[in-house]
Design an enzyme around this catalytic site. Structure first.
Site, short mmCIF file in Angstrom:
data_model
loop_
_atom_site.label_atom_id
_atom_site.label_comp_id
_atom_site.label_asym_id
_atom_site.label_seq_id
_atom_site.Cartn_x
_atom_site.Cartn_y
_atom_site.Cartn_z
N GLY A 82 6.54 7.34 1.08
CA GLY A 82 7.32 7.79 2.22
C GLY A 82 8.04 6.65 2.92
N CYS B 156 -2.31 4.76 10.68
CA CYS B 156 -2.11 6.03 11.38
C CYS B 156 -3.38 6.35 12.17
CB CYS B 156 -1.75 7.16 10.41
SG CYS B 156 -2.91 7.43 9.06
N CYS C 65 0.88 -1.18 0.00
CA CYS C 65 0.00 0.00 0.00
C CYS C 65 0.91 1.22 0.00
CB CYS C 65 -0.92 0.00 1.20
SG CYS C 65 -1.89 -1.50 1.43
N ALA C 66 1.74 1.33 -1.02
CA ALA C 66 2.87 2.25 -0.99
C ALA C 66 2.48 3.72 -1.05
CB ALA C 66 3.84 1.92 -2.13
#
Length: 371
Positions: free
Chosen positions: A206, A323, A201-202
């Site tokens: 980052g 996150c 899930c690039a």
């Protein structure tokens, strides 16, 4: 700033409130207007009829409802508002209820932290420079002072917020802007030079670029995503960073994933999430989110875990990260996945970084494939 003509007596008692309550005049006027609009029907009608300008609301108020006679009411309303967490912390009711339900007593501290200004943290690109060299170069050439936090060995913290992207050091690929909490995820994979790694899930890359620096440009990284524009941005960033071991692939359908089964030593699943851990960086997101979205993204998280887990070889490691600070997106998702795999994967370690620790909020869990 609002400009309103008031008589001297009104100005004096407003000044008293401002002094006693330690608030700005603009904030007080906003609260006065809101209180009258919500609770007094004649004024609501007047506000709508006159276009909503505060001056009309104040100058044309009926005498029996003047500001002077309603001082106690206004102060009482203000005191009540100060006790409402959703108002003080500027958060939707549903989100406050969700945070309280999932984090219990810890939600209050995290909510306060999420309203603080996010620090600017640089990740030193160790493919091109060292932290000491970059810190010296920024100070000598640009006059930019930074701190080197010992708990994050490749991080520099700006002493003062500024636009860092115009600096030559950024254009030369010596650093990327990346929160300190986010920088813990790539090392959590326990990679070593020469490994084959998939970042499934690039996004714009980052964590992919961080992995490239940890691999010292040795081995191979396959960066996957469903959005072409994100992969195009990743390619640009990789060229600037000097990351030569990154290959991008678009996920077009399930066959893309099927072809990569049992092919990597390490697999990173940095899945889509609510983003509740990074609200200090994206404060407007809390007004765009809703419960339906969070339920849908939790279904997607489990789908990615189950469908992508076989990309890693037996004996290899998988890291699931978000996150978010909600257990329903983190620990509960990992537990559900492990139960569905009937012993195929084993949890090695999990870690939560909370906003109250000073940076963004993240969760990461490392699992090893046993069979």
């Amino acid at each position: 700033m609002l400009s309103i003509n008031l008589d001297r007596e009104t100005e004096n008692y407003l000044a008293d409130i401002i002094s006693e309550e330690n608030i700005s005049s603009e904030e007080l006027l906003k609260k006065l207007i809101y209180e009258h609009w919500q609770s007094l029907k004649p004024r609501k009608t007047l506000l709508q009829r006159r276009g909503g300008h505060p001056q009309h609301l104040l100058e044309n108020a009926p005498p029996n409802l003047s500001l002077r006679e309603n001082r106690k009411k206004v102060v009482a309303a203000y005191e009540t508002a100060k006790l409402q967490r959703t108002i003080c912390e500027s958060v939707p009711d549903w989100m406050d209820e969700l945070g309280e339900r999932e984090l219990k007593g810890g939600w209050k501290n995290e909510l306060v932290a999420l309203n603080e200004e996010a620090p600017v943290v640089l990740r030193v690109n160790t493919l091109k420079t060292s932290r000491r060299e970059l810190q010296k170069q920024l100070a000598d050439d640009e006059g930019i002072e930074t701190e080197a936090p010992p708990e994050f060995p490749d991080a520099l913290l700006l002493a003062q917020r500024q636009n860092i992207f115009t600096r030559q050091q950024f254009k030369d690929g010596l650093f990327e802007v990346q929160d300190a909490g986010s920088k813990l995820i790539a090392p959590f994979l326990h990679v070593s030079p020469g490994m084959r790694v998939i970042d499934a899930c690039a996004g714009a890359g980052g964590k992919t670029l961080h992995l490239a620096s940890l691999l010292q440009n040795k081995g191979r990284i396959i960066a996957l995503d469903t959005e072409v524009w994100k992969l195009d941005e990743l390619k640009k960033r990789a060229r600037r960073a000097g990351a030569s071991n990154v290959e991008t692939r678009l996920i077009e359908n399930s066959k893309t994933i099927k072809r990569l089964e049992n092919s990597c030593d390490r697999l990173l699943l940095d899945v889509p999430c609510s983003g509740l851990g990074v609200l200090k960086r994206n404060p407007d997101a809390k007004w765009k989110l809703n419960l339906d979205f969070i339920e849908r993204v939790k279904e997607l998280q489990q789908h990615i875990l189950v469908d992508y887990c076989n990309l890693v070889k037996p004996g290899g490691m998988l890291v699931y990260s978000t996150c978010s600070i909600l257990p329903s997106e983190n620990e509960e998702q990992v537990n559900k996945f492990l139960q569905s795999q009937s012993g195929k994967f084993e949890l090695q370690e999990q870690k939560t970084i909370l906003p109250s620790q000073g940076y963004d909020g993240f969760y990461m869990a490392r699992m090893v494939r046993k069979q």
